[in-house]
Design an enzyme around this catalytic site. Structure first.
Site, PDB file in Angstrom:
ATOM      1  N   ASP A 100       0.697  -1.137  -0.226  1.00 24.03           N
ATOM      2  CA  ASP A 100      -0.060  -0.053  -0.007  1.00 24.03           C
ATOM      3  C   ASP A 100       0.801   1.244   0.071  1.00 24.03           C
ATOM      4  O   ASP A 100       1.531   1.587  -1.161  1.00 24.03           O
ATOM      5  CB  ASP A 100      -0.995   0.005   1.277  1.00 24.03           C
ATOM      6  CG  ASP A 100      -1.951   0.988   1.222  1.00 24.03           C
ATOM      7  OD1 ASP A 100      -2.176   1.560   0.341  1.00 24.03           O
ATOM      8  OD2 ASP A 100      -2.540   1.212   2.469  1.00 24.03           O
ATOM      9  N   PHE A 149     -10.286   0.085   0.371  1.00 29.00           N
ATOM     10  CA  PHE A 149      -9.974  -0.892   1.402  1.00 29.00           C
ATOM     11  C   PHE A 149     -10.676  -2.308   1.190  1.00 29.00           C
ATOM     12  O   PHE A 149     -11.773  -2.372   0.928  1.00 29.00           O
ATOM     13  CB  PHE A 149     -10.532  -0.271   2.854  1.00 29.00           C
ATOM     14  CG  PHE A 149      -9.849  -0.802   3.940  1.00 29.00           C
ATOM     15  CD1 PHE A 149      -8.723  -0.410   4.517  1.00 29.00           C
ATOM     16  CD2 PHE A 149     -10.375  -2.275   4.626  1.00 29.00           C
ATOM     17  CE1 PHE A 149      -7.745  -0.945   5.544  1.00 29.00           C
ATOM     18  CE2 PHE A 149      -9.723  -2.649   5.501  1.00 29.00           C
ATOM     19  CZ  PHE A 149      -8.473  -2.294   5.994  1.00 29.00           C
TER      20      PHE A 149
HETATM   21  P1  IMP Z   1       1.790  -0.117   3.898  1.00 32.24           P
HETATM   22  O1  IMP Z   1       2.737  -0.309   4.841  1.00 32.24           O
HETATM   23  O2  IMP Z   1       1.122   0.951   3.834  1.00 32.24           O
HETATM   24  O3  IMP Z   1       2.172  -0.649   2.478  1.00 32.24           O
HETATM   25  O4  IMP Z   1       0.698  -1.377   4.415  1.00 32.24           O
HETATM   26  C1  IMP Z   1       1.000  -2.534   4.401  1.00 32.24           C
HETATM   27  C2  IMP Z   1      -0.097  -3.231   5.497  1.00 32.24           C
HETATM   28  O5  IMP Z   1      -1.190  -2.453   5.785  1.00 32.24           O
HETATM   29  C3  IMP Z   1      -0.424  -4.566   4.729  1.00 32.24           C
HETATM   30  O6  IMP Z   1       0.382  -5.378   4.828  1.00 32.24           O
HETATM   31  C4  IMP Z   1      -1.826  -4.874   5.208  1.00 32.24           C
HETATM   32  O7  IMP Z   1      -1.342  -5.607   6.447  1.00 32.24           O
HETATM   33  C5  IMP Z   1      -2.328  -3.507   5.766  1.00 32.24           C
HETATM   34  N1  IMP Z   1      -3.357  -2.830   4.729  1.00 32.24           N
HETATM   35  C6  IMP Z   1      -3.196  -1.816   3.766  1.00 32.24           C
HETATM   36  N2  IMP Z   1      -4.106  -1.547   3.027  1.00 32.24           N
HETATM   37  C7  IMP Z   1      -5.129  -2.623   3.251  1.00 32.24           C
HETATM   38  C8  IMP Z   1      -6.637  -2.888   3.131  1.00 32.24           C
HETATM   39  O8  IMP Z   1      -7.169  -2.438   2.161  1.00 32.24           O
HETATM   40  N3  IMP Z   1      -7.047  -3.742   3.822  1.00 32.24           N
HETATM   41  C9  IMP Z   1      -6.616  -4.623   4.705  1.00 32.24           C
HETATM   42  N4  IMP Z   1      -5.206  -4.342   5.152  1.00 32.24           N
HETATM   43  C10 IMP Z   1      -4.555  -3.328   4.433  1.00 32.24           C
END
Ligand code: IMP
Ligand code: MG
Length: 172
Positions: A100, A149
């Site tokens: 993300d 999400f």
């Molecule tokens: P990042 O550090 O923003 O890349 O987010 C990583 C973590 O956030 C992922 O490994 C997920 O566990 C959680 N995450 C991010 N977006 C979502 C979503 O749309 N649904 C559920 N979990 C999410």
């Protein structure tokens, strides 16, 4: 209804897992690997994926917490020296659910660096179609999803909906 629409069906997920497993089998060509599974979200994906791998696989788990509320997405990794020592000299394949913002993976990759693994590759089921805050190389990517999400197939909203057998967009 908790979800707005199904984005990826169970059949599409199975086909994606098969394709990723084939790519990983190809790339490692029988060399043993250590799967570093990021909890909780990637557990379900990793369980399915690892069943399809042909080489000897050792599993390691890591729980990361990111406190988005307090310090704008600071990612915390609890120090675990035994885990760090066990990754030394290994071919580590990081398995995560979603790329993300990229903060989780980039922080993790820095942490892994000090464990002195032999090699590090990343396998991620979903990439959100957004500009990432931290750019990370994904060696094996499942699918792109829009910037919504998502829940299901291991991914939760507030601890719920992990057991949905497909991936859906959470209702507003
Ligand atoms: P990042 O550090 O923003 O890349 O987010 C990583 C973590 O956030 C992922 O490994 C997920 O566990 C959680 N995450 C991010 N977006 C979502 C979503 O749309 N649904 C559920 N979990 C999410
Ligand atoms: Mg995660």
């Amino acid at each position: 209804m908790v979800y707005e629409r199904v984005l990826i069906t169970a059949e599409q997920l199975a086909a994606t897992v098969d394709r990723l497993a084939a790519e990983i089998n190809d790339r490692y060509a029988g060399r043993p690997l250590t799967a570093l599974i990021l909890l909780e979200g990637a557990r379900c994906f990793a369980d399915d994926l690892l069943l399809k791998l042909a080489m000897p696989v050792e599993r390691a788990f890591l729980k990361l917490s990111s406190y988005a509320g307090t310090a704008a997405g600071t990612v915390i990794i609890n120090p675990d020296t035994r885990l760090q020592q066990s990754l030394k000299g290994k071919n580590v394949l990081v398995i995560d659910d979603i790329y993300d913002t990229g903060r989780t993976l980039s922080h993790l990759l820095e942490w892994l660096d000090i464990c002195s693994p032999r090699s590090v590759k990343t396998c991620v089921l979903l990439e959100k179609d957004i500009p990432h805050d931290e750019s990370v190389t994904i060696d094996f990517l499942g699918m792109q999803v829009p910037d919504v999400f998502v829940i299901g197939y291991g991914m939760d909203y507030d601890g719920r909906y992990r057991e949905l057998p497909f991936i859906a967009e959470l209702s507003p």
